[in-house]
Scaffold this motif. Structure first.
Motif, PDB file in Angstrom:
ATOM      1  N   PHE A  67       0.822  -1.209   0.000  1.00 21.33           N
ATOM      2  CA  PHE A  67       0.000   0.000   0.000  1.00 21.33           C
ATOM      3  C   PHE A  67       0.857   1.261   0.000  1.00 21.33           C
ATOM      4  O   PHE A  67       0.571   2.222  -0.715  1.00 21.33           O
ATOM      5  CB  PHE A  67      -0.923  -0.010   1.219  1.00 21.33           C
ATOM      6  CG  PHE A  67      -1.846   1.171   1.289  1.00 21.33           C
ATOM      7  CD1 PHE A  67      -2.996   1.211   0.522  1.00 21.33           C
ATOM      8  CD2 PHE A  67      -1.569   2.241   2.124  1.00 21.33           C
ATOM      9  CE1 PHE A  67      -3.851   2.304   0.570  1.00 21.33           C
ATOM     10  CE2 PHE A  67      -2.411   3.331   2.191  1.00 21.33           C
ATOM     11  CZ  PHE A  67      -3.559   3.365   1.415  1.00 21.33           C
ATOM     12  N   LEU A 235     -10.959   1.376 -10.762  1.00 21.46           N
ATOM     13  CA  LEU A 235     -10.069   1.238  -9.610  1.00 21.46           C
ATOM     14  C   LEU A 235     -10.836   1.270  -8.288  1.00 21.46           C
ATOM     15  O   LEU A 235     -10.544   0.484  -7.371  1.00 21.46           O
ATOM     16  CB  LEU A 235      -9.020   2.359  -9.624  1.00 21.46           C
ATOM     17  CG  LEU A 235      -7.999   2.314 -10.772  1.00 21.46           C
ATOM     18  CD1 LEU A 235      -7.087   3.534 -10.706  1.00 21.46           C
ATOM     19  CD2 LEU A 235      -7.183   1.037 -10.734  1.00 21.46           C
ATOM     20  N   LEU A 236     -11.828   2.149  -8.186  1.00 26.29           N
ATOM     21  CA  LEU A 236     -12.594   2.252  -6.941  1.00 26.29           C
ATOM     22  C   LEU A 236     -13.434   1.005  -6.681  1.00 26.29           C
ATOM     23  O   LEU A 236     -13.555   0.551  -5.534  1.00 26.29           O
ATOM     24  CB  LEU A 236     -13.489   3.498  -6.970  1.00 26.29           C
ATOM     25  CG  LEU A 236     -12.761   4.842  -6.881  1.00 26.29           C
ATOM     26  CD1 LEU A 236     -13.755   6.004  -7.003  1.00 26.29           C
ATOM     27  CD2 LEU A 236     -11.977   4.959  -5.571  1.00 26.29           C
ATOM     28  N   ALA A 239     -11.121  -1.685  -5.512  1.00 23.22           N
ATOM     29  CA  ALA A 239     -10.702  -1.402  -4.139  1.00 23.22           C
ATOM     30  C   ALA A 239     -11.793  -1.785  -3.137  1.00 23.22           C
ATOM     31  O   ALA A 239     -11.502  -2.339  -2.064  1.00 23.22           O
ATOM     32  CB  ALA A 239     -10.349   0.076  -4.002  1.00 23.22           C
ATOM     33  N   SER A 242     -11.965  -5.595  -2.835  1.00 22.27           N
ATOM     34  CA  SER A 242     -10.775  -6.087  -2.153  1.00 22.27           C
ATOM     35  C   SER A 242     -10.840  -5.816  -0.651  1.00 22.27           C
ATOM     36  O   SER A 242     -10.468  -6.667   0.159  1.00 22.27           O
ATOM     37  CB  SER A 242      -9.522  -5.428  -2.738  1.00 22.27           C
ATOM     38  OG  SER A 242      -9.338  -5.801  -4.082  1.00 22.27           O
ATOM     39  N   PHE A 243     -11.306  -4.633  -0.284  1.00 28.14           N
ATOM     40  CA  PHE A 243     -11.371  -4.263   1.135  1.00 28.14           C
ATOM     41  C   PHE A 243     -12.469  -5.031   1.867  1.00 28.14           C
ATOM     42  O   PHE A 243     -12.255  -5.554   2.963  1.00 28.14           O
ATOM     43  CB  PHE A 243     -11.609  -2.764   1.273  1.00 28.14           C
ATOM     44  CG  PHE A 243     -11.690  -2.288   2.698  1.00 28.14           C
ATOM     45  CD1 PHE A 243     -10.530  -2.040   3.417  1.00 28.14           C
ATOM     46  CD2 PHE A 243     -12.916  -2.106   3.315  1.00 28.14           C
ATOM     47  CE1 PHE A 243     -10.593  -1.614   4.741  1.00 28.14           C
ATOM     48  CE2 PHE A 243     -12.991  -1.680   4.633  1.00 28.14           C
ATOM     49  CZ  PHE A 243     -11.825  -1.439   5.347  1.00 28.14           C
ATOM     50  N   TYR A 359      -3.633  -0.003  -9.869  1.00 31.12           N
ATOM     51  CA  TYR A 359      -4.442  -1.228  -9.963  1.00 31.12           C
ATOM     52  C   TYR A 359      -3.997  -2.225  -8.894  1.00 31.12           C
ATOM     53  O   TYR A 359      -4.825  -2.860  -8.228  1.00 31.12           O
ATOM     54  CB  TYR A 359      -4.300  -1.833 -11.359  1.00 31.12           C
ATOM     55  CG  TYR A 359      -4.920  -3.216 -11.503  1.00 31.12           C
ATOM     56  CD1 TYR A 359      -6.277  -3.365 -11.791  1.00 31.12           C
ATOM     57  CD2 TYR A 359      -4.153  -4.368 -11.357  1.00 31.12           C
ATOM     58  CE1 TYR A 359      -6.847  -4.623 -11.924  1.00 31.12           C
ATOM     59  CE2 TYR A 359      -4.712  -5.622 -11.488  1.00 31.12           C
ATOM     60  CZ  TYR A 359      -6.051  -5.744 -11.770  1.00 31.12           C
ATOM     61  OH  TYR A 359      -6.620  -6.991 -11.900  1.00 31.12           O
ATOM     62  N   VAL A 361      -2.506  -1.545  -6.056  1.00 25.44           N
ATOM     63  CA  VAL A 361      -2.949  -1.031  -4.756  1.00 25.44           C
ATOM     64  C   VAL A 361      -4.417  -1.364  -4.535  1.00 25.44           C
ATOM     65  O   VAL A 361      -4.821  -1.832  -3.457  1.00 25.44           O
ATOM     66  CB  VAL A 361      -2.730   0.496  -4.661  1.00 25.44           C
ATOM     67  CG1 VAL A 361      -3.441   1.069  -3.434  1.00 25.44           C
ATOM     68  CG2 VAL A 361      -1.239   0.820  -4.593  1.00 25.44           C
ATOM     69  N   ALA A 362      -5.233  -1.144  -5.565  1.00 25.67           N
ATOM     70  CA  ALA A 362      -6.674  -1.376  -5.433  1.00 25.67           C
ATOM     71  C   ALA A 362      -6.995  -2.858  -5.250  1.00 25.67           C
ATOM     72  O   ALA A 362      -7.808  -3.223  -4.387  1.00 25.67           O
ATOM     73  CB  ALA A 362      -7.401  -0.824  -6.665  1.00 25.67           C
ATOM     74  N   SER A 365      -3.377  -4.343  -2.460  1.00 23.57           N
ATOM     75  CA  SER A 365      -2.987  -3.655  -1.228  1.00 23.57           C
ATOM     76  C   SER A 365      -4.168  -3.243  -0.351  1.00 23.57           C
ATOM     77  O   SER A 365      -4.013  -3.112   0.864  1.00 23.57           O
ATOM     78  CB  SER A 365      -2.143  -2.429  -1.568  1.00 23.57           C
ATOM     79  OG  SER A 365      -0.992  -2.802  -2.289  1.00 23.57           O
ATOM     80  N   MET A 366      -5.341  -3.008  -0.961  1.00 23.84           N
ATOM     81  CA  MET A 366      -6.488  -2.648  -0.126  1.00 23.84           C
ATOM     82  C   MET A 366      -6.900  -3.795   0.775  1.00 23.84           C
ATOM     83  O   MET A 366      -7.586  -3.594   1.790  1.00 23.84           O
ATOM     84  CB  MET A 366      -7.676  -2.215  -0.998  1.00 23.84           C
ATOM     85  CG  MET A 366      -7.554  -0.802  -1.550  1.00 23.84           C
ATOM     86  SD  MET A 366      -7.261   0.450  -0.268  1.00 23.84           S
ATOM     87  CE  MET A 366      -8.784   0.365   0.664  1.00 23.84           C
TER      88      MET A 366
END
Length: 426
Positions: A67, A235-236, A239, A242-243, A359, A361-362, A365-366
């Motif tokens: 991240f 991307l959102l 994310a 993923s989160f 990408y 990170v989304a 990493s999220m």
């Protein structure tokens, strides 16, 4: 028979490129080892601590470097020799796995060592993942096969997700987690050998010098990615899933032992079911001839993911849990790979590394914060309730993206026309 052969050739058309064949084969073997380590690690942590919170902490430790560093790594991916960068990251990852193996096989491993080595692996992944994504463009000779190559990458990743955890379950039961880490360390030889055997054009070997400050290049990439609604929305949505949804992987040992009353083999079957679903989704995408229609898949997949996650959370029988995770894996890979394909198609070449770092990170990493939040929440309200909440948010994200889809298509259409993906008649 001829029709079947033609269909098969279509699915594997990106393998016409020699360099991509080497990359594909090396990755396939190495990723099986990676998934064995992933499964062995979460089993070992839960066996040592019996703590849902520490499962989340270990997941957090592995992903927090991603991240923090991946956006900066994206700047260097646009400057550095990607082939050489991958060689370095693979050697370091091999060292990390062999260190885990040594500690586990000697019986001296402790939770703080697992966390420290997880942080080290996260540091490696911060540079490896965006480099790997951007490198594919360099080794696929026919650019019309790029979407197929991305889908095949997902296939080999998903196939490893199917095979690796299943093998890990039996290996852990038979000889312990240390053997899984050792097999993983040895498997890196395959991908390193493949990279060394590649013959790359001179342009791929040159460093991309730039005198602009890193912060300026990072800001430029961020403004580009999040200033264009199609890239921002993709991307959102990734994310969010993923989160809220991906932490099911770190909570899986709780379901395997406490809810399904199983052992390491049960955990291996659960992870393998998700991998099988992902493999099926990736093979479907590999068989597609065009990127047209991927937007609808991206809009629908998170809703299917959320529903399947809720079913898994509430299930108390193994067959239903396996079926639910089959749909979880399939829908996740459909969304992630379709998003990757569209991003790689519409992004400007000089910003590819930075966009692919966002990408990463989304998508990857999220999960950092998702793992930590899910572990904390599961210790308070239970693992099942935690996953139900995550599934509901994924469904909500799907509905919001579906509403935006017509407007996003209008913005992407001129790019597709310029590239010849669409004809003016469409």
């Amino acid at each position: 028979m001829r029709l079947d052969t033609r269909r098969l050739n279509s699915i594997f058309r990106a393998l016409e490129s020699r360099n991509y064949r080497l990359f594909f084969a090396g990755q396939g073997l190495s990723l099986i080892g990676t998934w064995m380590t992933q499964t062995a690690t979460i089993w070992l942590v839960y066996d040592l601590t019996n703590s849902a919170l520490l499962l989340g902490v270990v997941g957090f430790a592995q992903q927090i470097p991603n991240f923090l560093l991946t956006p900066f790594a994206g700047v260097f991916v646009d400057r550095w020799n990607r082939h050489r960068t991958l060689l370095i990251t693979q050697v370091l990852a091999m060292i990390q796995s062999l260190a885990l193996a040594t500690l586990a096989l000697t019986g001296t491993i402790q939770i703080w060592q697992i966390i420290a080595l997880s942080v080290f692996q996260g540091f490696i992944n911060a540079f490896d993942m965006p480099t790997r994504q951007a490198f594919v463009v360099e080794i696929v000779e026919k650019k019309e096969n790029l979407g197929n190559a991305i889908a095949l990458n997902s296939s080999v990743f998903s196939g490893a997700r199917l095979i690796g955890p299943a093998i890990a379950g039996f290996v852990i039961a038979a000889v312990g987690t240390g053997a899984c880490f050792l097999i993983d360390g040895i498997s890196y030889i395959a991908v390193i050998t493949g990279l060394l055997a590649m013959r790359l054009p001179a342009r791929s070997l040159k460093l991309k010098a730039s005198k602009e400050p890193i912060w300026q290049k990072l800001t430029e990439g961020f403004t580009y990615a999040f200033g264009f609604p199609p890239i921002r929305s993709l991307l959102l949505l990734i994310a969010l899933v993923s989160f809220m949804g991906m932490p099911y992987t770190v909570l899986a040992p709780i379901f395997a032992t406490e809810i399904l009353q199983g052992g390491p083999q049960t955990l291996g079957f659960l992870m393998a079911a998700s991998g099988l679903g992902a493999l099926m989704g990736a093979i479907y995408l590999s068989s597609r001839q065009t990127i047209i229609g991927l937007g609808k898949i991206i809009a629908t997949a998170p809703a299917v993911f959320g529903l399947a996650l809720i079913v898994f959370a509430l299930s108390h029988v193994l067959w239903l849990s396996l079926l639910a995770l089959l749909f979880v894996g399939a829908s996740l890979i459909l969304q992630a790979t379709s998003s990757n394909t569209i991003l790689q198609t519409i992004v400007d070449e000089d910003k590819r590394g930075r966009v692919m770092s966002f990408y990463t990170v989304a998508f990857i990493s999220m999960v950092t914060f998702g793992n930590l939040a899910a572990g904390s929440l599961a210790s308070q309200i239970g693992a099942a309730n935690t996953l139900v909440i995550g599934g509901l948010f994924c469904i909500l994200g799907s509905l919001l993206f579906t509403r935006q889809l017509p407007a996003l298509r209008k913005l992407v259409r001129p790019i597709y026309l310029r590239m010849g993906v669409l004809s003016k008649a469409h």
